[in-house]
Design an enzyme around this catalytic site. Structure first.
Site, PDB file in Angstrom:
ATOM      1  N   ARG A  46       0.812  -1.208   0.000  1.00 34.20           N
ATOM      2  CA  ARG A  46       0.000   0.000   0.000  1.00 34.20           C
ATOM      3  C   ARG A  46       0.851   1.266   0.000  1.00 34.20           C
ATOM      4  O   ARG A  46       0.573   2.209  -0.754  1.00 34.20           O
ATOM      5  CB  ARG A  46      -0.970  -0.003   1.191  1.00 34.20           C
ATOM      6  CG  ARG A  46      -1.833   1.251   1.344  1.00 34.20           C
ATOM      7  CD  ARG A  46      -2.405   1.791   0.044  1.00 34.20           C
ATOM      8  NE  ARG A  46      -3.058   0.780  -0.776  1.00 34.20           N
ATOM      9  CZ  ARG A  46      -3.231   0.882  -2.091  1.00 34.20           C
ATOM     10  NH1 ARG A  46      -2.758   1.942  -2.741  1.00 34.20           N
ATOM     11  NH2 ARG A  46      -3.836  -0.061  -2.773  1.00 34.20           N
ATOM     12  N   LYS A  50       1.893  24.812  -3.708  1.00 34.06           N
ATOM     13  CA  LYS A  50       0.612  24.218  -3.311  1.00 34.06           C
ATOM     14  C   LYS A  50       0.711  22.698  -3.401  1.00 34.06           C
ATOM     15  O   LYS A  50       0.110  22.049  -4.254  1.00 34.06           O
ATOM     16  CB  LYS A  50      -0.511  24.769  -4.187  1.00 34.06           C
ATOM     17  CG  LYS A  50      -0.718  26.264  -3.999  1.00 34.06           C
ATOM     18  CD  LYS A  50      -1.723  26.840  -4.972  1.00 34.06           C
ATOM     19  CE  LYS A  50      -1.870  28.348  -4.788  1.00 34.06           C
ATOM     20  NZ  LYS A  50      -2.777  28.957  -5.802  1.00 34.06           N
ATOM     21  N   LYS A  69       4.900  39.341  -2.693  1.00 34.64           N
ATOM     22  CA  LYS A  69       3.479  39.322  -2.997  1.00 34.64           C
ATOM     23  C   LYS A  69       2.772  40.530  -2.369  1.00 34.64           C
ATOM     24  O   LYS A  69       3.409  41.365  -1.723  1.00 34.64           O
ATOM     25  CB  LYS A  69       2.867  38.006  -2.499  1.00 34.64           C
ATOM     26  CG  LYS A  69       3.495  36.772  -3.176  1.00 34.64           C
ATOM     27  CD  LYS A  69       3.064  35.480  -2.529  1.00 34.64           C
ATOM     28  CE  LYS A  69       1.648  35.108  -2.869  1.00 34.64           C
ATOM     29  NZ  LYS A  69       1.502  34.683  -4.280  1.00 34.64           N
ATOM     30  N   GLU A 128       5.002  39.933  -7.507  1.00 27.98           N
ATOM     31  CA  GLU A 128       3.628  39.736  -7.969  1.00 27.98           C
ATOM     32  C   GLU A 128       2.977  41.100  -8.166  1.00 27.98           C
ATOM     33  O   GLU A 128       3.040  41.953  -7.281  1.00 27.98           O
ATOM     34  CB  GLU A 128       2.845  38.927  -6.934  1.00 27.98           C
ATOM     35  CG  GLU A 128       1.378  38.726  -7.274  1.00 27.98           C
ATOM     36  CD  GLU A 128       0.616  38.065  -6.139  1.00 27.98           C
ATOM     37  OE1 GLU A 128       0.247  36.892  -6.286  1.00 27.98           O
ATOM     38  OE2 GLU A 128       0.395  38.727  -5.103  1.00 27.98           O
ATOM     39  N   ASP A 188      -0.716  38.544 -11.762  1.00 30.34           N
ATOM     40  CA  ASP A 188      -1.751  37.900 -10.957  1.00 30.34           C
ATOM     41  C   ASP A 188      -3.134  38.117 -11.554  1.00 30.34           C
ATOM     42  O   ASP A 188      -3.669  39.227 -11.531  1.00 30.34           O
ATOM     43  CB  ASP A 188      -1.707  38.441  -9.525  1.00 30.34           C
ATOM     44  CG  ASP A 188      -2.724  37.773  -8.616  1.00 30.34           C
ATOM     45  OD1 ASP A 188      -2.998  36.576  -8.819  1.00 30.34           O
ATOM     46  OD2 ASP A 188      -3.253  38.451  -7.710  1.00 30.34           O
TER      47      ASP A 188
END
Length: 282
Positions: free
Chosen positions: A102, A137, A169, A198, A219
């Protein structure tokens, strides 16, 4: 598709963690129902077309359970494999094969899924210079594994974490006071990492270029804005389109002339590849 092999110690850490959560302290109590001397061969089949990825992790799963197990692969990471194909076989104690099965398949199913989706994006852009980037992510604890899978699929890795590139950002800009001051501070640190900013509009793009950013992340720009950004940048900085990058719009986005598209879906919106193991005992 070329890719560097993953660091062995990182693979081993992933595998040990996976086996610990599966085996706990008592071990595989169901496997104890099988005579310890029973020998078997397990053959792993893919039930769908895929790009294989994860053999380093699968090998380590079997090796950690039983170093005497023999694993034989029919394909390499990065290979396209047709549905119904046998990926590999493993030979040895039936107990050991079943205890490792597994964890080994979990790695293969996840990483092959990432590589398969990435290859789909890469092939959709194969006619031009725009390249596919991943993001941070990723599944917690599996970033290196998933970014390796992106590379196997032909994609390009963005920064690994918060330590190997500056990505300034919206909230960084607000806290630093401006794009210009944030970039100046990054430069003053005297480090060699990429400095990326960004931006949310063309005015911010202009400021980022003037400040000395090396790459600018656009963005959620629409196609018209992206095309204008390419014109305005005029090759002075690399441009990365990000936010809402849908597969059906890839060709249109690439046609604007951006250098990169970054796609969080490569690593976070993943459906595991359907694999199965068939076990035959002696």
């Amino acid at each position: 598709m070329s890719h560097m092999p993953p660091p062995e110690l990182e693979v081993l850490a992933d595998v040990k963690r996976a086996l610990k959560e599966d085996l706990g302290d008592a071990g595989d109590i169901t496997a104890q129902l099988i005579d310890r001397n029973t020998q078997a061969t397990g053959r792993v089949i893919t039930r769908e077309d895929c790009v294989l990825c994860g053999k380093h992790w699968a090998n380590a799963c079997f090796r950690q359970i039983d170093a005497a197990l023999k694993v034989s692969w029919n394909y390499a990471d990065g290979d396209k494999v047709a549905a119904g194909s046998e990926l590999f076989s493993v030979r040895g104690a039936a107990r050991s094969i079943l205890s490792a099965e597994r964890a080994a398949l979990n790695f293969l199913q996840l990483l092959s899924a990432v590589a398969t989706v990435t290859r789909r994006y890469v092939e959709a852009l194969s006619s031009g210079p725009t390249r596919v980037l991943d993001t941070r992510k990723t599944l917690p604890g599996l970033r290196l594994a998933q970014k390796y899978a992106v590379a196997c699929g032909g994609g390009v890795n963005h920064r690994m974490g918060l330590y190997d590139a500056f990505l300034i950002k919206e909230n960084h800009i607000a806290a630093a006071g401006s794009i210009t001051s944030a970039v100046a501070r990054a430069r003053s640190l005297g480090q060699s990492q990429l400095i990326e900013v960004e931006v949310e509009d063309l005015e911010q793009l202009s400021e980022a270029i003037s400040a000395g950013a090396q790459r600018v992340l656009l963005d959620n720009f629409n196609l018209a804005q992206t095309a204008e950004a390419v014109k305005q940048a005029a090759g002075k900085v690399e441009l990365e389109a990000s936010g809402g990058i849908e597969f059906d719009r890839l060709a249109q986005i690439a046609a604007t002339g951006v250098d990169f598209v970054s796609v969080g879906a490569l690593t976070k919106n993943i459906r595991a590849i359907d694999l199965s193991m068939r076990l035959n005992t002696d």
